[in-house]
Design a protein around this motif. Structure first.
Motif, short mmCIF file in Angstrom:
data_model
loop_
_atom_site.label_atom_id
_atom_site.label_comp_id
_atom_site.label_asym_id
_atom_site.label_seq_id
_atom_site.Cartn_x
_atom_site.Cartn_y
_atom_site.Cartn_z
N MET A 202 18.12 34.45 19.01
CA MET A 202 16.42 34.17 18.96
C MET A 202 16.29 33.18 18.09
O MET A 202 15.45 32.29 17.64
N GLY A 203 17.24 32.04 17.53
CA GLY A 203 17.98 31.26 16.59
C GLY A 203 18.72 30.01 17.49
O GLY A 203 18.53 30.66 19.30
N CYS A 204 19.59 29.21 17.06
CA CYS A 204 19.87 27.94 18.16
C CYS A 204 20.85 27.41 16.38
O CYS A 204 20.05 26.31 16.03
N PRO A 205 21.77 27.32 16.06
CA PRO A 205 22.48 26.51 15.46
C PRO A 205 22.52 25.17 15.67
O PRO A 205 22.61 25.50 17.42
N PRO A 206 22.54 24.08 15.21
CA PRO A 206 22.05 22.89 15.38
C PRO A 206 23.44 22.12 15.61
O PRO A 206 23.17 21.10 17.09
N GLU A 207 24.42 22.67 16.10
CA GLU A 207 25.62 22.17 16.58
C GLU A 207 25.31 22.61 17.71
O GLU A 207 26.08 21.68 18.70
N ILE A 208 24.82 23.63 18.52
CA ILE A 208 24.52 23.56 19.88
C ILE A 208 23.53 22.18 20.18
O ILE A 208 24.32 21.66 21.74
N TYR A 229 11.12 14.91 15.05
CA TYR A 229 11.88 13.57 15.29
C TYR A 229 12.93 14.33 14.41
O TYR A 229 12.53 14.34 13.15
N THR A 230 14.43 13.57 14.67
CA THR A 230 15.51 13.83 14.12
C THR A 230 15.61 15.33 14.95
O THR A 230 14.93 16.18 15.07
N ILE A 231 16.47 16.33 14.74
CA ILE A 231 17.02 17.32 15.30
C ILE A 231 16.81 18.52 13.71
O ILE A 231 16.15 19.33 14.71
N PRO A 232 17.12 18.23 12.91
CA PRO A 232 16.54 18.68 11.76
C PRO A 232 15.15 19.49 11.99
O PRO A 232 14.22 20.72 11.92
N ARG A 233 14.23 18.28 12.05
CA ARG A 233 12.55 18.43 11.79
C ARG A 233 12.03 18.95 13.75
O ARG A 233 11.46 19.61 13.34
N TYR A 234 13.24 18.63 13.88
CA TYR A 234 12.69 19.33 16.18
C TYR A 234 13.39 21.17 15.60
O TYR A 234 12.18 21.63 16.27
N GLN A 239 11.51 24.19 17.73
CA GLN A 239 12.80 25.03 18.56
C GLN A 239 12.92 26.59 17.65
O GLN A 239 12.29 27.18 18.66
N LEU A 240 12.81 26.66 16.86
CA LEU A 240 13.03 27.81 15.86
C LEU A 240 11.41 28.75 16.79
O LEU A 240 11.33 29.30 16.28
#
Length: 337
Positions: A202-208, A229-234, A239-240
């Protein structure tokens, strides 16, 4: 002549003729560019239509009567071969801009400029447009009219820009190898997410995400979800919440998927289905396995994806769960609750 120039010219001539059409003549224009078995797909409440007359009467004439002096303001225009079934398609994305002079779908007129986000896919066969898939962001128009119908969004909706590089109008064909690279990267990203779904995560590690996305990626989501904007904020803002609050995610494939140059696009009918656990878009749990129709348009920068414009038929997804946003809005506007 380059590979897609004939196909692109047909679609550009079609757009030019539509720009000059009136609500009364748009049906004739449409008939002159489309095949006898013309098949049209659109967001709720339009869905599937057959033939130029039905498409004009149901979609184009009412829209042009509402958004007077309507212009097509393109940000991306690309052509390519559909890797799903082999036909040539053209995709145009941008805004329909006009004066919002008459109520439309229960949305009250403002008599001011309005921008209606769109992504339009046209399949050309034997010199005629045989299929169209057109996604418009109706909720974005509701925002502009001051009648936003949903809980606060995790991202922010605004009048989204086109590509940061300002090079999205590929009237001349791009080198074929560039599109091959772009489509391979998009398919790699899709496979990563499909593997996640099949794993039950149900999650997604950012490295993916970092495998295929720049760290300063921009994700332009539909009104109701918004941009981020940016992977962490996305991950935080879309996404999460999507992954954690929707269960039983199943991918159904695409109708059309192709790339040209640094740009790629696809749409499905439906792309996927899922079951809300509660919390996604601030909405409650549902027992319905609801279909999602989605458009994605991408810009590649080097070996990573940099920008992603997204359309989701949220109104159709909600209607399957018993919430008819437009019907409710029309009843409120007409004071018949």
């Amino acid at each position: 002549m380059s590979k897609y120039q004939t196909t692109k010219k047909i679609v550009r001539d079609y757009f030019e003729a539509m720009e000059s059409a009136s609500p009364e003549t748009v049906g004739d224009v449409l008939a002159s560019f489309t095949s006898e078995n013309y098949y049209w797909r659109g967001v709720y409440p339009f869905r599937e239509l057959h033939g130029a007359e039905a498409v004009a009467k149901t979609f184009w004439t009412p829209l042009m009567q509402s958004l007077s002096r309507m212009q097509r303001r393109q940000d991306i225009f690309i052509g390519g071969t559909n890797e799903i079934s082999g036909e040539q398609w053209v995709m145009s994305m941008g805004n329909f801009m006009g004066l919002f002079d008459a109520d439309w779908l229960g949305i009250p007129r403002t008599r001011k400029i309005a921008n209606l986000r769109y992504a339009e896919f046209n399949c050309v066969e034997n010199g005629k447009i045989s299929q169209t898939g057109i996604f418009i962001d109706i909720i974005s128009l509701m925002v502009q009219a001051g009648v936003y119908p949903l809980p606060p969004s995790t991202g922010v909706y605004y009048n989204y820009p086109g590509p940061r590089t300002h090079d999205g109008l590929l009237y001349e064909d791009a080198p074929e190898g560039e599109g091959v690279v772009t489509l391979a990267l998009v398919n790699e990203m899709i496979q990563d997410l499909s593997d996640l779904n099949e794993s039950g995560s149900m999650g997604c590690p950012p490295e993916i995400l970092e495998r295929t996305w720049h760290d300063d990626m921009i994700w332009y989501g539909p009104a109701g979800i918004g941009a981020t904007y940016t992977i962490p904020r996305y991950q935080e803002q879309h996404q999460l919440p999507f992954r954690r609050n929707l269960a039983d995610k199943k991918f159904h494939g695409h109708v059309c998927r192709f790339a040209e140059g640094n740009f790629a696009c696809f749409f499905g009918w439906p792309n996927l289905s899922n079951r809300p656990l509660g919390g996604f878009m601030g909405l409650p749990q549902s027992d319905v396995q609801a279909e999602m129709q989605v458009v994605d348009v991408y810009r590649r920068d080097g070996d990573k994806l940099a920008e992603n414009w997204v359309f989701i038929d949220i109104l159709h997804w909600l209607r399957q769960q018993g919430l008819d946003v437009l019907g409710r809005s029309q009843r409120i506007t007409n004071s018949t609750l």
